[in-house]
Design an enzyme around this catalytic site. Structure first.
Site, PDB file in Angstrom:
ATOM      1  N   GLY A   1     -32.858  -3.804  79.023  1.00  0.00           N
ATOM      2  CA  GLY A   1     -33.084  -4.505  80.277  1.00  0.00           C
ATOM      3  C   GLY A   1     -32.159  -5.681  80.453  1.00  0.00           C
ATOM      4  O   GLY A   1     -31.287  -5.941  79.611  1.00  0.00           O
ATOM      5  N   PRO A   2     -32.326  -6.428  81.547  1.00  0.00           N
ATOM      6  CA  PRO A   2     -31.416  -7.521  81.886  1.00  0.00           C
ATOM      7  C   PRO A   2     -31.443  -8.658  80.868  1.00  0.00           C
ATOM      8  O   PRO A   2     -32.391  -8.813  80.099  1.00  0.00           O
ATOM      9  CB  PRO A   2     -31.929  -7.993  83.252  1.00  0.00           C
ATOM     10  N   SER A   3     -30.404  -9.463  80.902  1.00  0.00           N
ATOM     11  CA  SER A   3     -30.312 -10.649  80.060  1.00  0.00           C
ATOM     12  C   SER A   3     -31.223 -11.746  80.595  1.00  0.00           C
ATOM     13  O   SER A   3     -31.632 -11.732  81.759  1.00  0.00           O
ATOM     14  CB  SER A   3     -28.859 -11.135  80.023  1.00  0.00           C
ATOM     15  N   ARG A   4     -31.567 -12.680  79.709  1.00  0.00           N
ATOM     16  CA  ARG A   4     -32.344 -13.871  80.062  1.00  0.00           C
ATOM     17  C   ARG A   4     -33.725 -13.520  80.626  1.00  0.00           C
ATOM     18  O   ARG A   4     -34.218 -14.171  81.548  1.00  0.00           O
ATOM     19  CB  ARG A   4     -31.569 -14.753  81.040  1.00  0.00           C
TER      20      ARG A   4
ATOM     21  N   ASP B   1      -6.842  -3.118  -1.974  1.00  0.00           N
ATOM     22  CA  ASP B   1      -6.297  -2.410  -3.144  1.00  0.00           C
ATOM     23  C   ASP B   1      -5.870  -3.360  -4.256  1.00  0.00           C
ATOM     24  O   ASP B   1      -5.449  -2.918  -5.333  1.00  0.00           O
ATOM     25  CB  ASP B   1      -5.105  -1.540  -2.735  1.00  0.00           C
TER      26      ASP B   1
ATOM     27  N   TYR C   1      -9.077  -7.197   4.458  1.00  0.00           N
ATOM     28  CA  TYR C   1      -8.618  -5.827   4.700  1.00  0.00           C
ATOM     29  C   TYR C   1      -7.369  -5.494   3.887  1.00  0.00           C
ATOM     30  O   TYR C   1      -7.304  -4.449   3.221  1.00  0.00           O
ATOM     31  CB  TYR C   1      -8.342  -5.639   6.189  1.00  0.00           C
TER      32      TYR C   1
ATOM     33  N   GLU D   1       0.860  -1.187   0.000  1.00  0.00           N
ATOM     34  CA  GLU D   1       0.000   0.000   0.000  1.00  0.00           C
ATOM     35  C   GLU D   1       0.893   1.232   0.000  1.00  0.00           C
ATOM     36  O   GLU D   1       1.880   1.295   0.739  1.00  0.00           O
ATOM     37  CB  GLU D   1      -0.914  -0.005   1.229  1.00  0.00           C
TER      38      GLU D   1
ATOM     39  N   GLY E   1     -36.224 -12.906  78.210  1.00  0.00           N
ATOM     40  CA  GLY E   1     -37.137 -13.223  77.115  1.00  0.00           C
ATOM     41  C   GLY E   1     -37.320 -12.119  76.087  1.00  0.00           C
ATOM     42  O   GLY E   1     -38.235 -12.197  75.256  1.00  0.00           O
ATOM     43  N   LYS E   2     -36.465 -11.098  76.111  1.00  0.00           N
ATOM     44  CA  LYS E   2     -36.609  -9.997  75.151  1.00  0.00           C
ATOM     45  C   LYS E   2     -36.555 -10.505  73.711  1.00  0.00           C
ATOM     46  O   LYS E   2     -37.407 -10.177  72.887  1.00  0.00           O
ATOM     47  CB  LYS E   2     -35.495  -8.947  75.358  1.00  0.00           C
TER      48      LYS E   2
END
Length: 337
Positions: A216-219, A105, A101, A53, A221-222
């Site tokens: 509140g306190p532990s154990r 030419d 490509y 080319e 039932g929260k």
């Protein structure tokens, strides 16, 4: 003028299909063809095409497509140099497109028999695709990767976990209460919050209901009581949005110090559609819009660790209940734990 060789410390060409461009080349196409055919004989060259080319100034440059039967392994960047002419070097991913490509030419010389070629997915890609398409669970997906790609499994497990969660989104486990309603009791203030705000008819869009804070306190039932009220998200020790149930009617934040609760205003304020950043995951939007029940012991009372402005927001969005002496969530006839 011949171009200078590429300056690289890590050149390596491993391919059967090569595309070369010699800019402003002083050698002829015929000389280059013969040179490359002889040079590449050890890789069983079977086809070469060279196109000439002309630049606007009249100097030629040469395009070259090479097809080999054996995979090359070339580490010398000057391997293709001829008479001081150094080419641009790259693998030809689609030989047919490259030939089309360089032939535009019409000034092309060839030697050998051209074979259509197109780079197919690598064997590694195919193995990954098989894993993605055939795995039926997160566990099976990770096990298959461990078998097929042990190095990736050992060094990139965090990212593989992420892709596994995208393919198989974790499903929240629905909590099954271990105590019946008859086994539990609660203070009348908590009962009022539960009946008015949690056990209520669907509320008007845009309205927010208060969260609930129990200290509140532990154990006593929260946790048992808080988890018995319906479908919920439960966090203990840390807040992790990796698995978040958008169908939950409330959240439980259990024994997590205030300083370790991210987005606490969004959570406590019952806000909707906020963005979170899960551990080992990308940011995502949370539906939200549900209240929280916050549980803590006296030594981790949130209010003790808040600024006046934070307390003001907290009390405006949350009903607080400090347990009195001997208060419990277990009914007298039930056994506590």
């Amino acid at each position: 003028m011949p171009s200078a060789p590429q300056k690289t410390k890590s050149f390596r060409l491993q391919t059967k299909y090569v595309f070369l461009t010699y800019p402003r080349c002083s050698s002829s196409a015929e000389n280059l063809r013969d040179f490359l055919w002889d040079k590449l004989s050890r890789f069983a060259i079977f086809f070469i095409a060279i196109a000439t080319e002309l630049h606007q100034d009249g100097t030629p440059h040469l395009h070259c497509l090479i097809q080999l039967d054996k995979r090359s392994n070339i580490r010398d960047p000057s391997f293709f140099d001829l008479e001081g002419n150094h080419p641009n070097i790259q693998p030809a991913k689609n030989s047919e497109q490259v030939l089309e490509y360089i032939s535009k030419d019409g000034n092309v010389i060839t030697k050998g028999e051209f074979k259509k070629h197109r780079v197919s997915p690598s064997k590694s890609d195919e193995r990954w695709r098989t894993i993605i398409q055939t795995a039926t669970s997160k566990e099976e997906y990770l096990d298959m990767i461990k078998d097929e790609f042990p190095h990736e499994w050992a060094t990139k497990l965090q990212w593989l976990e992420y892709s596994a969660n995208k393919l198989f989104p974790p499903q929240p486990e629905i909590y099954q209460a271990t105590f019946t309603e008859e086994d539990l009791q609660c203070h009348e203030d908590l009962q009022l919050w539960r009946d008015q705000h949690l056990y209520h008819e669907p509320r008007r869009a845009g309205t927010r209901i208060p969260s609930l804070y129990i200290c509140g306190p532990s154990r006593t039932g929260k946790t048992t009581w808080a988890r018995s009220l319906g479908r919920h998200n439960y966090w203990n020790g840390t807040i992790d949005f990796t698995v978040y149930d958008d169908h939950a009617t409330y959240n439980v934040i259990d024994d997590i110090p205030f300083k370790f609760v991210p987005l606490w205003k969004q959570l406590i304020g019952c806000q909707s559609d906020f963005t979170v950043n899960p551990k080992y995951g990308k940011k995502k939007k949370i539906k939200g819009g549900v209240p929280c029940i916050i549980l803590c012991n006296d030594d981790e009372d949130w209010l003790k660790n808040m600024s006046p402005a934070q307390i003001e927001y907290f009390e405006a969005n949350c009903i607080t209940h400090f347990m009195y002496a001997a208060e419990t969530f277990f009914a007298p006839e039930s056994s506590s734990h």
